[in-house]
Design an enzyme around this catalytic site. Structure first.
Site, mmCIF file in Angstrom:
data_model
loop_
_atom_site.group_PDB
_atom_site.id
_atom_site.type_symbol
_atom_site.label_atom_id
_atom_site.label_comp_id
_atom_site.label_asym_id
_atom_site.label_seq_id
_atom_site.Cartn_x
_atom_site.Cartn_y
_atom_site.Cartn_z
ATOM 1 C CB SER A 1 -0.862 -0.034 1.263
ATOM 2 O OG SER A 1 -1.453 1.210 1.502
ATOM 3 C CB ALA A 2 0.141 4.671 -1.217
ATOM 4 C CE LYS B 1 -1.605 -4.577 3.351
ATOM 5 N NZ LYS B 1 -1.835 -5.892 2.770
ATOM 6 C CE1 TYR C 1 -4.124 -2.925 5.511
ATOM 7 C CE2 TYR C 1 -3.662 -0.613 5.088
ATOM 8 C CZ TYR C 1 -3.887 -1.893 4.627
ATOM 9 O OH TYR C 1 -3.867 -2.137 3.279
HETATM 10 P P1 NAD Z 1 -10.962 -7.267 1.116
HETATM 11 O O1 NAD Z 1 -11.182 -7.253 2.569
HETATM 12 O O2 NAD Z 1 -12.125 -7.036 0.224
HETATM 13 O O3 NAD Z 1 -10.260 -8.641 0.678
HETATM 14 C C1 NAD Z 1 -9.414 -9.365 1.527
HETATM 15 C C2 NAD Z 1 -9.920 -10.800 1.523
HETATM 16 O O4 NAD Z 1 -9.054 -11.584 2.366
HETATM 17 C C3 NAD Z 1 -11.332 -10.938 2.081
HETATM 18 O O5 NAD Z 1 -12.112 -11.705 1.184
HETATM 19 C C4 NAD Z 1 -11.138 -11.678 3.411
HETATM 20 O O6 NAD Z 1 -12.225 -12.520 3.708
HETATM 21 C C5 NAD Z 1 -9.848 -12.447 3.154
HETATM 22 N N1 NAD Z 1 -9.064 -12.755 4.360
HETATM 23 C C6 NAD Z 1 -8.672 -11.925 5.339
HETATM 24 N N2 NAD Z 1 -7.957 -12.591 6.259
HETATM 25 C C7 NAD Z 1 -7.882 -13.889 5.837
HETATM 26 C C8 NAD Z 1 -7.290 -15.065 6.361
HETATM 27 N N3 NAD Z 1 -6.638 -15.059 7.510
HETATM 28 N N4 NAD Z 1 -7.405 -16.216 5.656
HETATM 29 C C9 NAD Z 1 -8.086 -16.252 4.484
HETATM 30 N N5 NAD Z 1 -8.681 -15.169 3.952
HETATM 31 C C10 NAD Z 1 -8.575 -13.990 4.624
HETATM 32 O O7 NAD Z 1 -9.807 -6.196 0.804
HETATM 33 P P2 NAD Z 1 -9.277 -5.651 -0.581
HETATM 34 O O8 NAD Z 1 -9.651 -4.212 -0.664
HETATM 35 O O9 NAD Z 1 -9.645 -6.567 -1.668
HETATM 36 O O10 NAD Z 1 -7.718 -5.709 -0.310
HETATM 37 C C11 NAD Z 1 -6.926 -6.803 -0.715
HETATM 38 C C12 NAD Z 1 -5.511 -6.582 -0.240
HETATM 39 O O11 NAD Z 1 -5.022 -5.344 -0.761
HETATM 40 C C13 NAD Z 1 -5.388 -6.481 1.279
HETATM 41 O O12 NAD Z 1 -4.182 -7.091 1.683
HETATM 42 C C14 NAD Z 1 -5.308 -4.983 1.508
HETATM 43 O O13 NAD Z 1 -4.628 -4.660 2.688
HETATM 44 C C15 NAD Z 1 -4.544 -4.522 0.293
HETATM 45 N N6 NAD Z 1 -4.782 -3.121 -0.040
HETATM 46 C C16 NAD Z 1 -6.058 -2.671 -0.186
HETATM 47 C C17 NAD Z 1 -6.298 -1.331 -0.477
HETATM 48 C C18 NAD Z 1 -7.693 -0.786 -0.578
HETATM 49 O O14 NAD Z 1 -7.867 0.424 -0.444
HETATM 50 N N7 NAD Z 1 -8.720 -1.611 -0.830
HETATM 51 C C19 NAD Z 1 -5.209 -0.461 -0.644
HETATM 52 C C20 NAD Z 1 -3.916 -0.960 -0.505
HETATM 53 C C21 NAD Z 1 -3.716 -2.296 -0.197
HETATM 54 C C1 WQD Z 2 -9.934 9.498 0.838
HETATM 55 C C2 WQD Z 2 -10.124 10.996 1.015
HETATM 56 C C3 WQD Z 2 -10.417 11.648 3.304
HETATM 57 C C4 WQD Z 2 -14.232 9.526 3.830
HETATM 58 C C5 WQD Z 2 -7.207 4.505 2.981
HETATM 59 C C6 WQD Z 2 -6.096 3.855 3.760
HETATM 60 C C7 WQD Z 2 -4.967 3.483 2.846
HETATM 61 C C8 WQD Z 2 -5.465 2.625 1.669
HETATM 62 C C9 WQD Z 2 -6.655 3.245 0.996
HETATM 63 C C10 WQD Z 2 -5.182 0.304 2.221
HETATM 64 C C11 WQD Z 2 -9.359 11.567 2.200
HETATM 65 C C12 WQD Z 2 -11.668 11.914 2.511
HETATM 66 C C13 WQD Z 2 -13.052 10.054 3.327
HETATM 67 C C14 WQD Z 2 -15.312 10.403 4.145
HETATM 68 C C15 WQD Z 2 -13.958 12.258 3.387
HETATM 69 N N1 WQD Z 2 -5.913 1.337 2.100
HETATM 70 N N2 WQD Z 2 -12.917 11.394 3.108
HETATM 71 N N3 WQD Z 2 -15.118 11.734 3.906
HETATM 72 O O1 WQD Z 2 -7.566 7.545 3.820
HETATM 73 O O2 WQD Z 2 -6.723 7.955 1.471
HETATM 74 O O3 WQD Z 2 -6.703 5.679 2.361
HETATM 75 O O4 WQD Z 2 -7.653 3.603 1.967
HETATM 76 O O5 WQD Z 2 -4.005 0.197 2.160
HETATM 77 O O6 WQD Z 2 -4.017 2.804 3.612
HETATM 78 O O7 WQD Z 2 -5.639 4.770 4.742
HETATM 79 O O8 WQD Z 2 -8.862 6.701 1.802
HETATM 80 O O9 WQD Z 2 -11.221 6.722 1.100
HETATM 81 O O10 WQD Z 2 -10.682 6.888 3.558
HETATM 82 O O11 WQD Z 2 -10.179 8.830 2.065
HETATM 83 O O12 WQD Z 2 -13.856 13.466 3.203
HETATM 84 O O13 WQD Z 2 -16.368 9.997 4.624
HETATM 85 O O14 WQD Z 2 -11.506 11.248 1.291
HETATM 86 O O15 WQD Z 2 -10.177 12.675 4.255
HETATM 87 O O16 WQD Z 2 -8.945 12.860 1.849
HETATM 88 P P1 WQD Z 2 -7.429 7.081 2.443
HETATM 89 P P2 WQD Z 2 -10.320 7.212 2.166
#
Ligand code: NAD
Ligand code: WQD
Length: 333
Positions: A124-125, A153, A149
């Site tokens: 993740s960023a 990562k 969290y």
């Molecule tokens: P998500 O929660 O929709 O998907 C994760 C999946 O993993 C779910 O289906 C959950 O049931 C499964 N899971 C969790 N723990 C498990 C375990 N112990 N054993 C088996 N399955 C398990 O999330 P997503 O948005 O699809 O994210 C996928 C990956 O990308 C995650 O690792 C997340 O941290 C990473 N990521 C997501 C975002 C985002 O904003 N969505 C951003 C950056 C990184």
């Molecule tokens: C986006 C923008 C808020 C909700 C998160 C995790 C990051 C990554 C992606 C996994 C921000 C604003 C939000 C609301 C708002 N996940 N906002 N009202 O915080 O950039 O990133 O998800 O790795 O690690 O931190 O995403 O969608 O929560 O927010 O104004 O109800 O929207 O302040 O500027 P974020 P977000």
């Protein structure tokens, strides 16, 4: 030879499984449904008209993970399984460290046992911490994430690097996602979190459908184009394709650790997202300006040059596509 997808019924995992099936890959999915639903399996099959093997398995269950590797010839793993809610991770750090870190350790141990050398990891960023420059580039290295969290990562990235240092035959791709939104254009799979969403797009979707009254815009006094927070939003389908490119790259390059940003390279403000959603979907999104959310940065976005040059990947879909597909999925579900 099969590709194992952990967390493959989740939001990003399910879209990646669709893309893998579309190009004819053999895949095996494991998920414990802690944040997804069994229906997703049928929905993926409906979109692709293709079958795949699924195991309801927790990656923390080493015995069952061994069985998955025993019963299938797994050549590479795409590792999505993990917990991802930033706020929840502050309240439940032990659960987050246990699930995300121990889960990855068990996966890597089982991979070692079965001589599986390729892994693509969902980073993740957030691992950049707060580097001071809003354009995040891979050469900046890791900073200190502000929540458990994000720390999982950064720690997993280090674990993967150490794993490579101990076994130079490993091929490891670390993908740092920016803000994935949108849904499959069919409207059949997408993101629909339980309860009140934390992230912006799921919140907008629930306001659009009338489940929630208005969006709280967290601050309009940031040093950005319109004062609201700026992020790099990327269509989940583009992101999914990035994983196919990363796998190809591992094939081509062989062993090593490769880190790439997956973002579109542009920042959009909260108000730009709300306005575009209203315009392309012809719905009203009431909002109010509230205080800043603690821990939020004003602005960041990806420098996606490395992914473009090395993986041959770049995002194709526009903000309009992201808003249209998010709404289309919500209406259908
Ligand atoms: P998500 O929660 O929709 O998907 C994760 C999946 O993993 C779910 O289906 C959950 O049931 C499964 N899971 C969790 N723990 C498990 C375990 N112990 N054993 C088996 N399955 C398990 O999330 P997503 O948005 O699809 O994210 C996928 C990956 O990308 C995650 O690792 C997340 O941290 C990473 N990521 C997501 C975002 C985002 O904003 N969505 C951003 C950056 C990184
Ligand atoms: C986006 C923008 C808020 C909700 C998160 C995790 C990051 C990554 C992606 C996994 C921000 C604003 C939000 C609301 C708002 N996940 N906002 N009202 O915080 O950039 O990133 O998800 O790795 O690690 O931190 O995403 O969608 O929560 O927010 O104004 O109800 O929207 O302040 O500027 P974020 P977000």
């Amino acid at each position: 030879m099969s590709i194992l997808v952990t967390g493959g019924t989740g939001y990003i995992g399910s879209h990646t499984v669709v893309e893998l099936l579309e190009i004819g890959k053999d895949i095996v999915v494991v998920d414990n449904f802690s944040n997804s639903r069994p229906e997703v399996i049928e929905n993926i099959k409906k979109i692709t008209n293709k079958d795949f093997k699924f195991y309801e398995v927790d990656i923390l269950d080493e015995e069952k993970m061994n069985q998955v590797f025993q019963e299938n010839e797994i050549d590479a793993v795409i590792h999505f399984a993990g917990l991802k809610a930033v706020g929840e991770s502050v309240k439940k750090p032990l659960e987050y460290y246990y699930n995300n870190i121990t889960g990855t350790l068990i996966l890597l141990k089982v991979m070692r046992k079965y001589n599986c050398k390729k892994i693509v990891f969902s980073s993740s960023a957030t691992v950049y911490g707060n580097p001071g420059n809003p354009k995040y580039v891979e050469t900046m290295g890791r900073g200190v994430p502000t929540n458990p969290y994000g720390k999982t990562k950064a720690m997993i990235e280090e674990i993967l690097e150490d794993t490579y240092n101990a076994d130079k035959n490993m091929s490891i791709s670390i993908l740092r996602y920016f803000n994935p939104i949108g849904a499959h254009p069919s409207g059949i799979i997408g993101e629909n979190p339980q309860g009140i969403p934390n992230n912006l797009m799921p919140y907008i979707q629930k306001v659009a459908i009338g489940e929630l009254k208005e969006v709280s815009v967290f601050g309009n006094d940031y040093n950005t184009k319109d004062g609201t927070g700026v992020r790099d939003y990327i269509h989940v389908q583009d992101l999914a394709v990035g994983h196919l490119k990363a796998l190809e790259y591992l094939e081509k390059k062989g062993s090593g650790v490769y880190i790439h940003n997956l973002g579109n390279g542009q920042g959009y403000s909260v108000l730009e997202i709300i306005n575009t959603f209203e315009k392309v979907n012809n719905v009203k999104i009431p909002y109010k300006i509230t205080d800043r959310r603690p821990g939020d940065l004003d602005m960041f976005y990806a420098d996606p040059t490395k992914a473009k040059n090395e993986l041959g990947w770049e995002n194709k879909k526009s903000l309009e596509d992201m808003c249209r597909d998010s709404w289309n999925f919500m209406k259908n579900n």
